[in-house]
Motif scaffolding. Structure first.
Motif, short mmCIF file in Angstrom:
data_model
loop_
_atom_site.label_atom_id
_atom_site.label_comp_id
_atom_site.label_asym_id
_atom_site.label_seq_id
_atom_site.Cartn_x
_atom_site.Cartn_y
_atom_site.Cartn_z
N VAL A 141 0.85 -1.19 0.00
CA VAL A 141 0.00 0.00 0.00
C VAL A 141 0.89 1.25 0.00
O VAL A 141 1.82 1.34 0.79
CB VAL A 141 -0.93 0.00 1.23
CG1 VAL A 141 -1.75 1.28 1.30
CG2 VAL A 141 -1.85 -1.22 1.19
N PRO A 142 0.64 2.22 -0.88
CA PRO A 142 1.44 3.44 -0.90
C PRO A 142 1.40 4.18 0.44
O PRO A 142 0.38 4.16 1.14
CB PRO A 142 0.78 4.28 -2.00
CG PRO A 142 0.06 3.30 -2.87
CD PRO A 142 -0.39 2.21 -1.93
N PRO A 143 2.49 4.84 0.79
CA PRO A 143 2.55 5.54 2.09
C PRO A 143 1.42 6.54 2.29
O PRO A 143 0.88 6.66 3.40
CB PRO A 143 3.91 6.23 2.06
CG PRO A 143 4.73 5.44 1.11
CD PRO A 143 3.78 4.93 0.08
N ALA A 160 -1.16 6.64 5.31
CA ALA A 160 -1.25 7.84 6.14
C ALA A 160 -2.69 8.33 6.24
O ALA A 160 -3.14 8.77 7.30
CB ALA A 160 -0.35 8.94 5.58
N ALA A 161 -3.43 8.24 5.13
CA ALA A 161 -4.82 8.67 5.15
C ALA A 161 -5.64 7.85 6.14
O ALA A 161 -6.49 8.38 6.87
CB ALA A 161 -5.43 8.58 3.76
N GLY A 162 -5.34 6.55 6.21
CA GLY A 162 -6.07 5.69 7.13
C GLY A 162 -5.73 5.94 8.58
O GLY A 162 -6.47 5.49 9.47
N ALA A 163 -4.62 6.63 8.82
CA ALA A 163 -4.20 6.92 10.20
C ALA A 163 -4.69 8.27 10.69
O ALA A 163 -4.43 8.64 11.84
CB ALA A 163 -2.67 6.87 10.29
N GLU A 164 -5.43 8.99 9.85
CA GLU A 164 -5.97 10.28 10.29
C GLU A 164 -7.06 10.07 11.35
O GLU A 164 -7.62 8.98 11.46
CB GLU A 164 -6.53 11.05 9.08
CG GLU A 164 -5.45 11.52 8.12
CD GLU A 164 -6.02 12.39 7.02
OE1 GLU A 164 -7.14 12.92 7.20
OE2 GLU A 164 -5.33 12.55 5.99
N PRO A 165 -7.36 11.11 12.12
CA PRO A 165 -8.37 10.95 13.18
C PRO A 165 -9.71 10.44 12.64
O PRO A 165 -10.12 10.78 11.53
CB PRO A 165 -8.50 12.38 13.74
CG PRO A 165 -7.18 13.02 13.45
CD PRO A 165 -6.75 12.44 12.14
N ILE A 166 -10.35 9.62 13.44
CA ILE A 166 -11.65 9.07 13.07
C ILE A 166 -12.70 10.18 12.99
O ILE A 166 -12.73 11.09 13.84
CB ILE A 166 -12.10 8.02 14.11
CG1 ILE A 166 -11.09 6.87 14.19
CG2 ILE A 166 -13.49 7.49 13.77
CD1 ILE A 166 -11.01 6.03 12.95
N ALA A 189 -6.28 6.31 -2.65
CA ALA A 189 -5.76 5.34 -3.61
C ALA A 189 -6.42 5.50 -4.97
O ALA A 189 -5.74 5.49 -6.01
CB ALA A 189 -5.96 3.93 -3.10
N LEU A 190 -7.73 5.65 -4.99
CA LEU A 190 -8.43 5.84 -6.26
C LEU A 190 -7.98 7.13 -6.94
O LEU A 190 -7.85 7.19 -8.17
CB LEU A 190 -9.94 5.87 -6.04
CG LEU A 190 -10.58 4.58 -5.53
CD1 LEU A 190 -12.07 4.80 -5.25
CD2 LEU A 190 -10.40 3.44 -6.52
#
Length: 378
Positions: free
Chosen positions: A14-16, A20-26, A245-246
């Protein structure tokens, strides 16, 4: 610390920026900020699916999308055709049987591509109006001609499992008249596992039965998505990653992605053959998703994979079902480049030598680079 390398056909690297986007605040899934993100991701999915129809998004693996098709299009006692040419065709059969659906299996030898004319004739002879198939079956590396299959089955509804092929090889949902296309996040779409998708046009929704799945009810999920909502709590972080990603895929262009995957397949096959190993997957440009390789005499492919993982930190994919112990598979979909292919080939060469196999040494990587470069003008 040992560096790890992942060269499987799913999950894929998975690209960094996606990680990183998935690690942003919920964020809350009913809030305006998520609705904006959700709408953009759903719109981008339609572009990648190449359809004007709705793409339903589920928090599930790709198999969830497969089950959703059976749960919404069939009732117990229905009879459907399943085109099977590998492990995932057999999964279609298992899902149907679990739902009490009678299957007319149209089986091909593993490694053989389905013949559209034969499939069409069998479907007409059996009087069936629903056909389930794979575009890419990663257990064998075979990519089926789904355009030809749709032309051959005519008015029958064709459901295509494109879980590993969407974004890697051409798939023109609307232009080819494909009725339903299914996919997942963890393959060529360069995301972590956990999201499943189904493109469902209005003419297919019109033939749906009352869903036998509360969660995978297509009508309920469409009604929610029409309001930029989700029927149930979605995986908000994964959807944020998917949106990024898209965006990367579309910014570079789908045609560019198709060309890159084609060239990576050529590079992998050239490197494998130069070592004197035998391909199991087709030796042509259809094999752009995964390269399946027969283990050399005296080597169990599962032992090779354990050696690769434990000694060199390299993970390849094993043979499945009847191919267990006989083949190994190198994935090259998603966030891969030619240097990844070179690393995978080098690791295979080194490990086979360490295990005592008689192979050609020092030729795999040069052959791969030559095939990759020469394909620019091909």
């Amino acid at each position: 610390m040992e560096k790890r390398y992942l060269f499987t056909p799913g999950p894929t690297p998975v690209p960094p920026e996606v990680l990183a986007a998935g690690a942003e605040p919920i964020v809350h899934h009913r809030g305006l900020d998520f609705r904006e993100l959700y709408g953009r991701a759903l719109g981008r999915l339609k572009e990648v699916f190449r359809t004007d129809s709705d793409v339903l998004l589920f928090t599930a693996s790709g198999t969830g999308a497969m089950e959703s098709a059976v749960a919404n299009l069939c009732v117990p006692g229905d009879k459907v055709a399943v085109v099977s040419h590998g492990s995932f065709g057999e999964r279609w059969i298992a899902i149907c049987e679990q739902h009490g659906v009678e299957v007319v299996p149209l089986r091909y030898a593993w490694g053989e591509a389905p013949e559209p004319a034969e499939v069409g004739a069998a479907v007409r002879e059996a009087g069936l109006d629903l056909v389930l198939c794979q575009q890419s079956d990663t257990s064998t590396g075979v990519v089926a001609d789904v355009r030809g299959l749709k032309e051959a089955v005519g008015d029958a509804t064709l459901v295509v499992d494109a879980i590993s092929s969407l974004g890697a090889v051409p798939l023109e949902t609307d232009a080819w008249g494909i009725d339903v296309v299914l996919s997942g996040s963890q393959k060529a779409l360069m995301c972590p596992p956990g999201l499943a998708m189904a493109s469902v046009p209005e003419h297919v929704l019109a033939r749906t039965m009352p869903s036998r799945s509360f969660y995978f009810d297509w009508r309920a999920n469409k009604a929610a998505q029409d309001k930029l909502d989700a029927a149930f709590t979605p995986a908000v972080s994964l959807i944020r990653s998917l949106d990024v990603a898209l965006g990367l895929i579309l910014a570079d262009g789908l045609e560019s992605a198709f060309e890159r995957h084609l060239r990576l397949g050529r590079a992998a096959r050239a490197g494998i053959k130069s070592m004197g190993l035998e391909l199991f997957s087709p030796d042509n440009d259809s094999a752009a998703v995964v390269t399946a390789v027969r283990a050399p005499d005296g080597i169990d492919s599962d032992d090779l994979l354990l050696h690769l993982r434990d000694r060199h930190g390299v993970t390849l994919a094993p043979g499945q079902g009847q191919l267990k112990g006989a083949v190994f598979r190198i994935g090259h979909i998603g966030w891969f480049d030619v240097f990844d292919i070179a690393t995978a080939l080098s690791a295979v060469e080194l490990s086979l030598i360490e295990l005592g196999a008689d192979i050609e040494r020092g030729v795999a990587v040069p052959s791969a680079f030559e095939a990759f470069d020469s394909s620019v003008a091909a």
